[in-house]
Scaffold this motif. Structure first.
Motif, mmCIF file in Angstrom:
data_model
loop_
_atom_site.group_PDB
_atom_site.id
_atom_site.type_symbol
_atom_site.label_atom_id
_atom_site.label_comp_id
_atom_site.label_asym_id
_atom_site.label_seq_id
_atom_site.Cartn_x
_atom_site.Cartn_y
_atom_site.Cartn_z
ATOM 1 N N UNK A 1 0.849 -1.168 0.000
ATOM 2 C CA UNK A 1 0.000 0.000 0.000
ATOM 3 C C UNK A 1 0.900 1.238 0.000
ATOM 4 N N UNK A 2 0.437 2.278 -0.697
ATOM 5 C CA UNK A 2 1.174 3.546 -0.729
ATOM 6 C C UNK A 2 0.192 4.654 -0.358
ATOM 7 N N UNK A 3 0.615 5.551 0.538
ATOM 8 C CA UNK A 3 -0.222 6.659 0.990
ATOM 9 C C UNK A 3 0.502 7.968 0.701
ATOM 10 N N UNK A 4 -0.195 8.880 -0.012
ATOM 11 C CA UNK A 4 0.330 10.242 -0.197
ATOM 12 C C UNK A 4 -0.489 11.162 0.689
ATOM 13 N N UNK A 5 0.196 11.849 1.609
ATOM 14 C CA UNK A 5 -0.487 12.738 2.538
ATOM 15 C C UNK A 5 -0.765 14.092 1.883
ATOM 16 N N UNK A 6 -1.536 14.913 2.576
ATOM 17 C CA UNK A 6 -1.893 16.236 2.059
ATOM 18 C C UNK A 6 -0.674 17.085 1.710
ATOM 19 N N UNK A 7 0.408 16.911 2.484
ATOM 20 C CA UNK A 7 1.604 17.714 2.239
ATOM 21 C C UNK A 7 2.547 17.079 1.209
ATOM 22 N N UNK A 26 -14.907 5.605 13.674
ATOM 23 C CA UNK A 26 -13.615 6.036 14.201
ATOM 24 C C UNK A 26 -12.894 6.888 13.163
ATOM 25 N N UNK A 27 -11.777 7.473 13.549
ATOM 26 C CA UNK A 27 -10.988 8.224 12.582
ATOM 27 C C UNK A 27 -10.411 7.262 11.549
ATOM 28 N N UNK A 28 -10.168 7.775 10.358
ATOM 29 C CA UNK A 28 -9.602 6.938 9.293
ATOM 30 C C UNK A 28 -8.089 6.897 9.467
ATOM 31 N N UNK A 54 4.198 1.395 10.770
ATOM 32 C CA UNK A 54 3.936 2.832 10.754
ATOM 33 C C UNK A 54 2.431 3.073 10.768
ATOM 34 N N UNK A 55 2.010 4.027 11.583
ATOM 35 C CA UNK A 55 0.604 4.417 11.708
ATOM 36 C C UNK A 55 0.429 5.712 10.942
ATOM 37 N N UNK A 56 -0.500 5.730 9.983
ATOM 38 C CA UNK A 56 -0.706 6.918 9.155
ATOM 39 C C UNK A 56 -2.155 7.377 9.292
ATOM 40 N N UNK A 57 -2.392 8.593 9.807
ATOM 41 C CA UNK A 57 -3.753 9.126 9.828
ATOM 42 C C UNK A 57 -4.169 9.498 8.407
ATOM 43 N N UNK A 58 -5.384 9.124 8.010
ATOM 44 C CA UNK A 58 -5.864 9.371 6.659
ATOM 45 C C UNK A 58 -6.859 10.530 6.694
ATOM 46 N N UNK A 62 -5.642 12.889 1.662
ATOM 47 C CA UNK A 62 -4.740 11.757 1.430
ATOM 48 C C UNK A 62 -5.220 10.908 0.260
ATOM 49 N N UNK A 63 -4.255 10.248 -0.381
ATOM 50 C CA UNK A 63 -4.554 9.268 -1.420
ATOM 51 C C UNK A 63 -3.963 7.940 -0.959
ATOM 52 N N UNK A 64 -4.811 6.907 -0.887
ATOM 53 C CA UNK A 64 -4.370 5.569 -0.505
ATOM 54 C C UNK A 64 -4.440 4.703 -1.749
ATOM 55 N N UNK A 65 -3.332 4.072 -2.056
ATOM 56 C CA UNK A 65 -3.225 3.268 -3.278
ATOM 57 C C UNK A 65 -2.867 1.829 -2.911
ATOM 58 N N UNK A 66 -3.675 0.883 -3.367
ATOM 59 C CA UNK A 66 -3.420 -0.536 -3.124
ATOM 60 C C UNK A 66 -2.705 -1.058 -4.348
#
Length: 76
Positions: A1-7, A26-28, A54-58, A62-66
């Motif tokens: 999985x790849x996550x791109x955060x807002x920044x 709950x929060x994503x 690693x814990x990543x708040x979504x 954010x973009x989550x890519x599987x």
């Protein structure tokens, strides 16, 4: 999985049976149990050493890519 955060930072790794995702009410968030070091443009560099995940708040930005496992001679 790849996550791109807002920044624009990337986080990623193998999402396996020890990984978790939380959703409404709950929060994503996503816990990636096997974290990888990521490049500036989201490329997977290598497995991160000395980490237990690693814990990543979504957030909304954010973009989550599987992503499928890369094909090798053994998996083709």
């Amino acid at each position: 999985v790849r996550v791109r955060t807002e920044d624009g930072k990337y986080y990623g790794g193998w999402f396996d049976s020890d990984s978790l995702v939380s959703t409404y009410p709950f929060t994503r968030d996503i816990f990636i149990a096997v974290a990888w070091n990521m490049g500036e443009f989201g490329e997977f560099i290598d497995e991160a050493s000395n980490t237990r995940g690693i814990w990543v708040p979504i957030s909304d930005g954010c973009v989550v890519e599987w992503i499928d496992r890369p094909l090798t001679d053994e998996t083709e």
